[in-house]
Design an enzyme around this catalytic site. Structure first.
Site: not given
Ligand code: S3P
Length: 424
Positions: A311, A338
């Site tokens: 992330d 994502k």
């Protein structure tokens, strides 16, 4: 020195709310992440008839969760908003409890792959039907006719905490053994929290096992001050590096499956001090001091290092644009599924503002430098892309305009205010 306390960790917040909904008593959780994603989980848990009271506390949301008679089949569609973790973990919870439910999400979430959890849950005996396109939300989970789930040994193709957690939730809640052997170690919050609440879950490297023999099936109620989110803290450390101002980060999760980006910052030349403050529900809490170097060295990340910083790659890519040389991100194809295709979104926005970056199938090659950057950034609704370019905009000789800055509120509502403190 600038001091920042990041919002409560999003991954831990989701899990704390979900486990509190099935725990054997009243839970009190303080400092939950106050972003839209965590609110989605709270709303979906309420949709199962569980009493969740949320109030604004000094460090985020404080929650009181009373499971009452336990979650029940919802009367309406469970809207998971933008949150993949909500949808995938909730599917495991519903299957484990043997309930029926329809799950859906926003346009971005409807574009993300769901087979990775649907397939193993079906292999355990769940009845799940796609209501639109295959492999996508919305889908319907139907109550099992009789009997318990089947045990499962699963080897997912990708290291994904959401896949691992969905299977664990189903196994733990129905009391059937499961084993997940990941190709690399993904974040391990589910294992830590379940073990802290009394469930016989253990990990051996990237293998996680739940063996219910001799366990009464009861999860303890939760008392927790949620550690701060290292993924939010990462953006703050990035601003420190680009503005040359040291920062103190308080009460942040030091979980090693989340802090891989700190090693990259060290490679770039940052001086990072970490001090252990406490352990909460099996999670280490730390304070950090990050001191920026005079100039940033480039980096090369890939392979087994990816899961612990997946992330943070948008932020690291933004920092690479200001490094002294060429940086590479490899083996990060998961970035394409994502909240947006982050490889494409980073590459296109880099081109737009004057950074020389090349998109590869599974990553990016970024030419760093100090030449002026200007233009309009469009994050395509993706909070982490918006924040990565927000941070890049704090560097000298940049003039970036940001479309849709508010999408940062998915994980970090105070982001732009915290960033301002580096520009004062
Ligand atoms: C998360 C797991 C990761 C991560 C996401 C949150 C979680 O996704 O990217 O932001 O809380 O379990 P995957 O499990 O799909 O890798």
């Amino acid at each position: 020195m600038i001091e920042v306390r990041p919002p409560g960790d999003k991954s831990i917040s989701h899990r704390a709310l979900l486990f509190a909904a099935v725990a054997g008593g009243l839970s009190r959780i303080r400092g939950l992440g106050d972003g839209e994603d965590v609110r989605s989980t709270a709303r979906v848990v309420q949709g199962l008839g569980v009493d969740v009271e949320l109030v604004d506390g000094p460090h985020g949301l404080d929650a009181r969760i009373d499971p009452g008679d336990g979650p029940a089949t919802p009367t309406h569609v469970l809207d998971c908003g933008n949150s993949g973790t909500t949808a995938r973990l909730m599917a495991g919870l519903i299957v484990g409890l043997g309930l029926s439910a329809r799950l859906d999400g926003d346009e971005s979430l409807r574009a993300r792959p769901m087979r990775r959890i649907v397939y193993p849950l079906q292999a355990m005996g769940a009845r799940i039907e796609y209501l639109g396109a295959p492999d996508r939300l919305p889908f319907a989970i139907s109550r099992r006719a009789t009997g318990s789930l089947r045990t499962l040994k699963h080897r997912p193709r990708v290291a994904s905490a959401q896949v691992k957690s969905a299977i664990l939730m189903a196994g733990v809640l129905d009391g059937v053994a499961v084993e997940i052997r990941e190709p690399g170690l993904s974040r391990d919050h589910t294992e830590r929290l379940l073990a802290a609440l009394g469930a016989p879950v253990r990990a051996e490297g990237p293998v996680v096992l739940f063996e219910p023999d001799g366990w009464d099936g009861r999860l303890d109620a939760i008392e927790l001050d949620v550690p701060g989110d290292p993924s939010s803290a990462a953006f703050v450390t990035g601003a420190a590096l680009l503005t040359g101002r040291p920062v103190g980060i308080r009460h942040v999760s030091g979980n090693p499956t989340r802090t891989g980006f700190l090693e990259v910052l060290r490679t770039m030349g940052a001086d990072i001090e970490r001090s252990h403050v406490a352990t909460r529900c099996g999670e280490p809490v730390e304070d950090w001091v990050v001191r920026p170097p005079a100039r940033l060295d480039p980096f090369d990340v890939g392979g087994d290092d990816i899961p612990a910083l997946i992330d943070e790659l948008p932020l690291l890519a933004a920092l690479a644009a200001r490094a002294d040389g060429q940086s590479r991100i490899r083996n990060a194809d998961e970035l394409r599924v994502k909240e947006s295709d982050r490889i494409r979104g980073l590459a296109e926005n880099f081109t737009e503002i004057g950074v020389a970056a090349t998109e590869t199938e599974d990553g990016l090659v970024i030419e760093g430098g100090t030449a002026g950057l200007s233009g309009r950034v469009d994050p395509r609704g993706d909070h982490r892309i918006a924040m990565a370019f927000g941070v890049l905009g704090t560097a000298p000789d940049t003039d970036l305009r940001h479309a849709d800055p508010d999408c940062a509120a998915v994980s970090y509502p105070r982001f732009w205010a915290d960033l301002e403190s580096f520009l004062e």
